[in-house]
Design an enzyme around this catalytic site. Sequence first.
Site, short mmCIF file in Angstrom:
data_model
loop_
_atom_site.label_atom_id
_atom_site.label_comp_id
_atom_site.label_asym_id
_atom_site.label_seq_id
_atom_site.Cartn_x
_atom_site.Cartn_y
_atom_site.Cartn_z
NE ARG A 46 -2.60 -1.10 3.63
CZ ARG A 46 -2.57 -2.25 4.32
NH1 ARG A 46 -2.95 -3.39 3.74
NH2 ARG A 46 -2.17 -2.27 5.57
CE LYS A 136 -13.94 10.78 0.98
NZ LYS A 136 -13.75 9.75 -0.04
CE LYS A 219 -14.95 13.03 -3.88
NZ LYS A 219 -13.59 12.54 -3.61
P1 13P Z 1 -14.48 7.92 -6.88
O1 13P Z 1 -14.03 9.07 -7.77
O2 13P Z 1 -13.83 6.61 -7.21
O3 13P Z 1 -15.97 7.86 -6.77
O4 13P Z 1 -13.93 8.23 -5.43
C1 13P Z 1 -14.01 9.52 -4.96
C2 13P Z 1 -14.18 9.47 -3.50
O5 13P Z 1 -13.42 10.08 -2.78
C3 13P Z 1 -15.31 8.72 -2.96
O6 13P Z 1 -15.48 9.04 -1.62
#
Ligand code: 13P
Length: 340
Positions: A46, A136, A219
């Site tokens: 990882r 996030k 987002k």
């Molecule tokens: P994806 O662009 O693969 O959907 O992932 C973005 C992400 O941070 C999901 O929480």
Amino acid sequence: MNANELMRVASAMVARGKGILAADESTGSIKKRFDSIKLESTEEHRRTYREMLFTAPGAAEWVSGVIMFDETLRQKTKDGTPFPQYLAKQGMLPGIKVDTGAKPLAGYPGETITEGLDGLRERLIEYRGLGARFAKWRAVIDIAEGIPTAFAVRANAQALARYAALCQENDIVPIVEPEVLMDGGHSIERCEKVTDQVLDCVFHELYEHRVLLEGMVLKPNMVISGKKAPNRAPPQTVAEATVRVLKRHVPPAVPGIAFLSGGQSPAEATLHLSLINRLGPLPWALTFSYGRALQETALKGWAGQAANFTAGQQELAKRARLNGLATAGRYGAEMESQAA
Ligand code: 13P
């Protein structure tokens, strides 16, 4: 709370021509990705994979920040530089996923609530000390017969807003991610209605929780047909529906919107972003915060082989560049066949 710093960092995350690399797969999610290249998910594999991505030559030109998982934030490049310090030196902001995942919502079969609020203040303080400048939290809304319920949408929006307020209290910019999944067979019209409902509720809760809109990044999902839908809506329709919904709900005070890719193919996600940006001028920066759509080709190109380290990096840099061009509406599908 330092409002000026929050605003400065939020603007830097969505700076012109740049977007975010989501590399915050939990240990469970990265195992699934590694399974696809038949690589065992050890801590060292990882670490190597993330080093391959983060040190890709040229990527920093298009990448403003990187979202990491707890383990990754504490790992180092092979010459001993902690990843957050390495990224900051390259001009990329270090970010951290702080939710602990979507769990079944009791009493509401088929729906989930994202967890991770308990102890979050203390974790944010530690993460900031380790170099994180943004965070996030992902809420997951599925579309199927009878769902989402208004209750599940509200419960998730409240958790998102509490997370965002805690982040700002600790001088960390929150990425607020309410994801309406594209997994089902639903139409684009259904996705539009649900995304409308979700964003309405999220901005209401952000207001109630006194979140500084100038110091956050949204987002969202794009407004798109379900993956299994017959007659999926074409790219131009996706772009127009997405912008229509965002205009209804996202105040111009929000500096930027960074889309998730959500299971779109890399080329599809880039095309949609480019078409969206041709619909301007719009009050916010519109960019990418892609996970799979940025990493898929890099993961395959590398395939866990030391000899392919550079090839994987070239694939990541290519996708970062094409998505960077898409933020200015300057991507064309013919660019896909050009060399990495
Ligand atoms: P994806 O662009 O693969 O959907 O992932 C973005 C992400 O941070 C999901 O929480």
